[in-house]
Design a protein around this motif. Structure first.
Motif, short mmCIF file in Angstrom:
data_model
loop_
_atom_site.label_atom_id
_atom_site.label_comp_id
_atom_site.label_asym_id
_atom_site.label_seq_id
_atom_site.Cartn_x
_atom_site.Cartn_y
_atom_site.Cartn_z
N GLU B 52 0.77 -1.19 0.06
CA GLU B 52 0.14 0.00 0.01
C GLU B 52 0.77 1.45 0.01
OE1 GLU B 52 -3.29 0.48 -0.30
OE2 GLU B 52 -3.71 -1.75 -0.43
N LEU B 53 2.15 0.99 0.20
CA LEU B 53 2.84 2.18 0.21
C LEU B 53 2.50 3.33 0.95
CD1 LEU B 53 3.59 3.03 -3.51
CD2 LEU B 53 5.15 1.75 -1.72
N ARG B 54 2.27 2.94 2.35
CA ARG B 54 1.95 4.06 3.48
C ARG B 54 2.88 4.03 4.36
NH1 ARG B 54 -3.88 2.46 3.07
NH2 ARG B 54 -3.38 0.49 3.72
N LEU B 55 3.10 5.46 4.82
CA LEU B 55 3.90 5.91 5.69
C LEU B 55 3.40 6.16 6.72
CD1 LEU B 55 7.08 6.21 6.27
CD2 LEU B 55 7.02 8.28 5.26
N GLY B 56 3.68 5.78 8.15
CA GLY B 56 2.96 6.51 9.19
C GLY B 56 4.04 7.35 9.98
N ALA B 87 -1.42 11.66 -0.61
CA ALA B 87 -2.11 12.44 0.14
C ALA B 87 -1.90 12.19 1.59
CB ALA B 87 -3.71 11.83 0.02
N VAL B 88 -2.14 13.06 2.37
CA VAL B 88 -1.83 12.99 4.04
C VAL B 88 -3.17 12.86 4.71
CG1 VAL B 88 -0.51 13.80 5.84
CG2 VAL B 88 0.07 14.07 3.54
N VAL B 118 -6.05 7.80 1.16
CA VAL B 118 -5.10 7.41 1.77
C VAL B 118 -5.29 5.78 1.92
CG1 VAL B 118 -3.81 7.28 4.12
CG2 VAL B 118 -4.13 9.28 3.07
N TYR B 119 -6.59 5.56 2.27
CA TYR B 119 -7.21 4.20 2.50
C TYR B 119 -7.77 3.53 1.17
CZ TYR B 119 -5.64 4.43 7.33
OH TYR B 119 -4.94 4.44 8.40
N SER B 120 -7.11 3.44 0.28
CA SER B 120 -7.54 3.18 -1.15
C SER B 120 -8.09 1.76 -1.01
CB SER B 120 -6.74 3.26 -2.22
OG SER B 120 -5.28 2.72 -2.03
N ASP B 121 -7.49 0.95 -0.12
CA ASP B 121 -7.72 -0.59 -0.09
C ASP B 121 -9.06 -0.79 0.55
OD1 ASP B 121 -6.32 0.60 2.13
OD2 ASP B 121 -6.52 -1.33 2.98
N VAL B 122 -9.73 0.26 1.11
CA VAL B 122 -10.99 0.10 1.67
C VAL B 122 -11.97 0.00 0.58
CG1 VAL B 122 -12.76 1.45 2.68
CG2 VAL B 122 -10.58 1.33 3.88
N GLY B 123 -11.62 0.46 -0.56
CA GLY B 123 -12.23 0.35 -1.94
C GLY B 123 -13.55 1.26 -1.77
N MET B 124 -13.67 2.49 -1.63
CA MET B 124 -14.78 3.48 -1.55
C MET B 124 -14.94 3.88 -3.09
SD MET B 124 -13.86 5.64 1.53
CE MET B 124 -15.62 6.49 1.84
N THR B 125 -16.27 3.67 -3.55
CA THR B 125 -16.62 4.10 -5.00
C THR B 125 -17.02 5.57 -4.89
OG1 THR B 125 -18.83 3.66 -4.46
CG2 THR B 125 -17.89 1.85 -5.14
N ALA B 126 -17.05 6.05 -5.89
CA ALA B 126 -17.36 7.59 -6.23
C ALA B 126 -18.35 7.96 -5.38
CB ALA B 126 -17.55 8.00 -7.58
N GLN B 127 -19.59 7.00 -5.21
CA GLN B 127 -20.81 7.25 -4.72
C GLN B 127 -20.51 7.20 -3.11
OE1 GLN B 127 -23.32 4.24 -6.03
NE2 GLN B 127 -25.15 5.61 -5.62
N ASN B 208 -3.04 11.39 16.62
CA ASN B 208 -2.06 10.39 17.14
C ASN B 208 -0.93 9.98 15.93
OD1 ASN B 208 -4.98 9.66 18.41
ND2 ASN B 208 -3.09 9.48 19.75
N ILE B 209 -1.70 10.09 14.73
CA ILE B 209 -0.60 9.57 13.66
C ILE B 209 -1.23 10.19 12.45
CG2 ILE B 209 -2.15 7.50 13.15
CD1 ILE B 209 0.73 6.04 12.81
N PHE B 210 -0.13 10.43 11.44
CA PHE B 210 -0.38 10.88 10.20
C PHE B 210 -0.16 9.69 9.06
CE2 PHE B 210 0.39 14.64 12.41
CZ PHE B 210 -0.80 15.63 12.01
N TRP B 211 -0.98 9.24 8.43
CA TRP B 211 -0.86 8.32 7.51
C TRP B 211 -0.50 9.15 5.93
CZ3 TRP B 211 1.19 3.95 8.42
CH2 TRP B 211 0.73 3.13 9.42
N ILE B 212 0.62 8.77 5.32
CA ILE B 212 0.71 9.48 4.20
C ILE B 212 0.88 8.29 3.15
CG2 ILE B 212 2.44 10.63 2.95
CD1 ILE B 212 3.57 11.28 5.90
N LYS B 213 0.08 8.38 2.05
CA LYS B 213 0.19 7.42 0.88
C LYS B 213 0.90 7.68 0.00
CE LYS B 213 -2.31 4.47 -1.56
NZ LYS B 213 -2.38 3.14 -1.33
#
Ligand SMILES: Nc1ncnc2c1ncn2[C@@H]1O[C@H](COP(=O)(O)OP(=O)(O)O)[C@@H](O)[C@H]1O
Ligand SMILES: [Mg+2]
Lengths: 241, 389
Positions: B52-56, B87-88, B118-127, B208-213
């Motif tokens: 996922e290339l995420r940096l915390g 994105a952050v 950032v949480y693209s793996d959650v799989g949110m659609t445009a809707q 608490n944390i910043f997640w960076i995609k």
């Protein structure tokens, strides 16, 4: 009916214990004719079992030659002797040594597992063997549901199910009462007279000995005397040899 | 009758001993399967997250030490052309649970604009994204709480925070996450949290944390250094880790339980091997004469060796099955997975756990049976038979 003779020449057997030589058999000669029923007697520790084991290929002699029919045991490897034994020798022991978790029929079938034989063929053989020893009605009993005499009959059935040429019995009645002993000995007689089995039986009991055609006495490493049993004349084959 | 049948019958010889030995196998094997499954589940999460290339970015000392919200723009300023950063998203632990229940959900507030990126793996659609951005009380929920509490999309749900100021908030479910790695999560909007806290008299917008995609693994590595350098020697020194390292840290925070479990399992396996070895030796001693008769009948030494060895293997495998199957069923039935141990979501029996434990049982069976089998092979038929009289 194939009958097989046995010939031992200058057989020596020495055990080693703590580097000490324990000579048991010292140049023993013995000839048993095909179809003969020979009784082997001797004091305890004289080497009777040892002799039986040598003839059955369970052990190898230190010297001399042991021939059973066409098989020259002294020239065979342990593997070869084991394979040969499964087809040509039936052992009967004093303590029967049945597998307690198997039925009588299954105990009898055990040696046949070494043969390439269909299961119906095996069943047929087992049935016949149990019939010969008179235990057809106990086929599904486990050893602990049988009397000592019956257990020994099962052991005899196990020894003959492969149709061996030779039966080696080591004090087969040593643990049985007189009446049961008599029945077992009659059975051995039957195997000898009707089925032509060559039999060598170890016993301490003179009455048991009277069932054989000949008794040989083992003492101090050699057979020191023998007597014929006039009540049981030797078969024709034995007379010739 | 076959030789296998004879072997099976042999196991009935001393039923109590066989049962005890089998149980001695079953218990540690059950533990072992659970431990392996646990470790595998963690490893699986790490592997999935790496992609996922995420940096915390969190506080250098601990996760619970919050960082100012303004850090987000400082981080974004490190990469004005957006070559490295996609994105952050600033995140704040809420620690909410459904009123009158015990299980704290992995409930976290995130920046509404960047969360879906950032949480693209959650799989949110445009809707989904539209609904999330329109509704201040929007929340995105994983499978486990949904199943546990019987929620569905569009439901209004309430959580009470277990951390000060113990807010009770209402949310609208705009999306149910099917991704199994995210099954324990409950995400909602950080602006909603900040405002609600302000209403309760607490002005605290920290994260608490910043997640960076990140856009590339290379970018992730350089950012990691740049960010920590930027905040070095400030009151809010940071530590940046990729997600994998983050999970590893989390695991360590749990006192290296996986490692401990593995060691424990190994020790127990050795003990079982000894127990089984002893049982096999006893069972062999009891019937040396019987085995001698097998040889007298014409069974070759090698075959007698295999008979004794097979019995040991059968005992071991049978015992292991006795442990593995109930463990699998239990893990499947028990809602251990719902307690949500951090990123751990699904503790279920893995194929590796089952195959691994059976393989170990096989080895133990071989080891335990080897010596008795060897003895049986070497057995002097003549001596064994003579001892009778
Ligand atoms: N493995 C062995 N090592 C040393 N001595 C042995 C061994 N087996 C048998 N013997 C000895 O050989 C002699 C003959 O034994 P055995 O054939 O069993 O006698 P029997 O059957 O006539 O009572 C005995 O003195 C016995 O102690
Ligand atoms: Mg003897």
């Amino acid at each position: 009916m194939s009958t097989v003779d046995i010939e031992l020449r200058k057989v020596r057997k020495v055990y080693f214990k703590d580097r000490l030589e324990i000579p048991v058999l010292e140049g023993l000669d013995l000839t048993i004719a095909a179809g003969e029923f020979v009784v082997l007697m001797g004091p305890s520790g004289s080497g009777k079992s040892t002799l039986l084991h040598l003839i059955g290929g369970l052990d190898s002699a230190t010297g001399g030659s042991v021939r059973v029919g066409d098989a020259h045991l002294e020239k065979m490897s342990e593997r070869e002797r084991t394979a040969w034994r499964s087809r040509h020798v039936g052992f009967i022991f004093q303590m029967y040594h049945l597998v307690p978790v198997l039925t009588a029929a299954q105990n009898v079938e055990l040696p046949l597992l070494l043969f390439s034989m269909s299961s119906s063929q095996r069943k047929e053989r087992v049935r016949t063997a149990l019939e010969v020893v008179g235990l057809s009605d106990r086929a599904d009993h486990r050893p602990n549901q049988l009397s000592g005499g019956q257990e020994q009959r099962v052991a005899i059935a196990r020894a003959i199910v492969t149709d061996p040429d030779v039966i080696l019995a080591d004090e087969p009645t040593g643990d049985l009462d007189a009446k049961t002993s008599e029945e077992i000995l009659e059975l051995l007689n039957l195997l000898n007279s009707e089925f032509g089995k060559t039999i060598l039986m170890v016993t301490h009991d003179p009455r048991a000995a009277s069932h054989g055609q000949r008794t040989v006495h083992l003492d101090k490493g050699v057979l020191d005397r023998e007597e014929l049993n006039p009540a049981r004349p030797r078969g024709a084959a034995a007379m010739v040899s | 009758m076959t030789l296998t049948y004879v072997l099976m019958q042999n196991l009935r010889r001393n039923t109590l001993r066989v049962v005890l030995t089998a149980v001695a196998f079953a218990l540690p094997m059950a533990v072992f399967v659970a431990a392996i499954s646990f470790v595998v589940a963690l490893a699986q999460i790490s592997a999935d997250m790496e992609k996922e290339l995420r940096l915390g970015v969190h506080h250098k000392t601990t996760l619970t030490n919050p960082l100012p919200a303004g850090m987000r723009s400082k981080i974004e300023a490190l990469d004005p052309d957006r070559r490295r950063i996609a994105a952050v998203c600033g995140m704040r632990w809420f620690g909410g649970r459904v009123p009158d229940t015990q299980n704290t959900l992995t409930s976290i507030a995130g920046d509404p604009d960047t969360f879906p990126l950032v949480y693209s793996d959650v799989g949110m659609t445009a809707q989904d994204i539209e609904a999330w951005q329109r509704d201040r009380r929007a929340c995105v929920v994983g499978r486990n709480p949904v199943d546990t509490y019987g929620w569905k999309q569009g439901d209004r749900v309430t959580l009470v925070s277990t951390v000060p100021p113990y807010l009770q908030l209402e949310f609208n479910i705009v999306k149910i996450v099917e991704n199994r790695e995210r099954a324990n999560f409950f995400w909602f909007r950080r602006d909603y949290l900040v405002e609600s806290m302000k209403d309760a008299g607490v002005d605290d917008a920290r994260c608490n944390i910043f997640w960076i995609k990140c856009k590339s693994a290379e970018g992730l590595r350089t950012l990691q250094q740049d960010i920590d350098a930027l905040f070095a020697n400030s009151p809010d020194e940071t530590k940046s880790e990729d997600e994998n390292a983050f999970v590893a840290n989390f695991t360590q925070a749990m006192g290296n339980i996986p490692g401990l479990m593995q060691t424990m399992a190994m020790v127990v396996v050795v003990i079982v091997a000894l127990v089984a070895g002893n049982a096999m030796m006893m069972s062999f001693r009891e019937r040396t004469r019987e085995l001698a008769v097998f040889k007298a009948i014409g069974f070759q030494s090698g075959r007698v060796f295999l008979i004794v060895l097979s019995e040991s293997i059968m005992l071991a495998m049978g015992g292991a099955l006795l442990g593995v199957v109930p463990a699998a069923v239990l893990l499947w039935l028990l809602p251990i997975r719902l307690t949500g141990i951090g990123p751990m979501i699904a503790l279920e029996v893995t194929r590796l756990g089952v195959i691994g434990s059976m393989a170990i049982a096989l080895c133990v069976g071989v080891v335990a049976g080897l010596w008795p089998a060897f003895q049986a092979m070497r057995l002097q038929t003549t001596d064994a038979l003579r001892k009778v009289a």
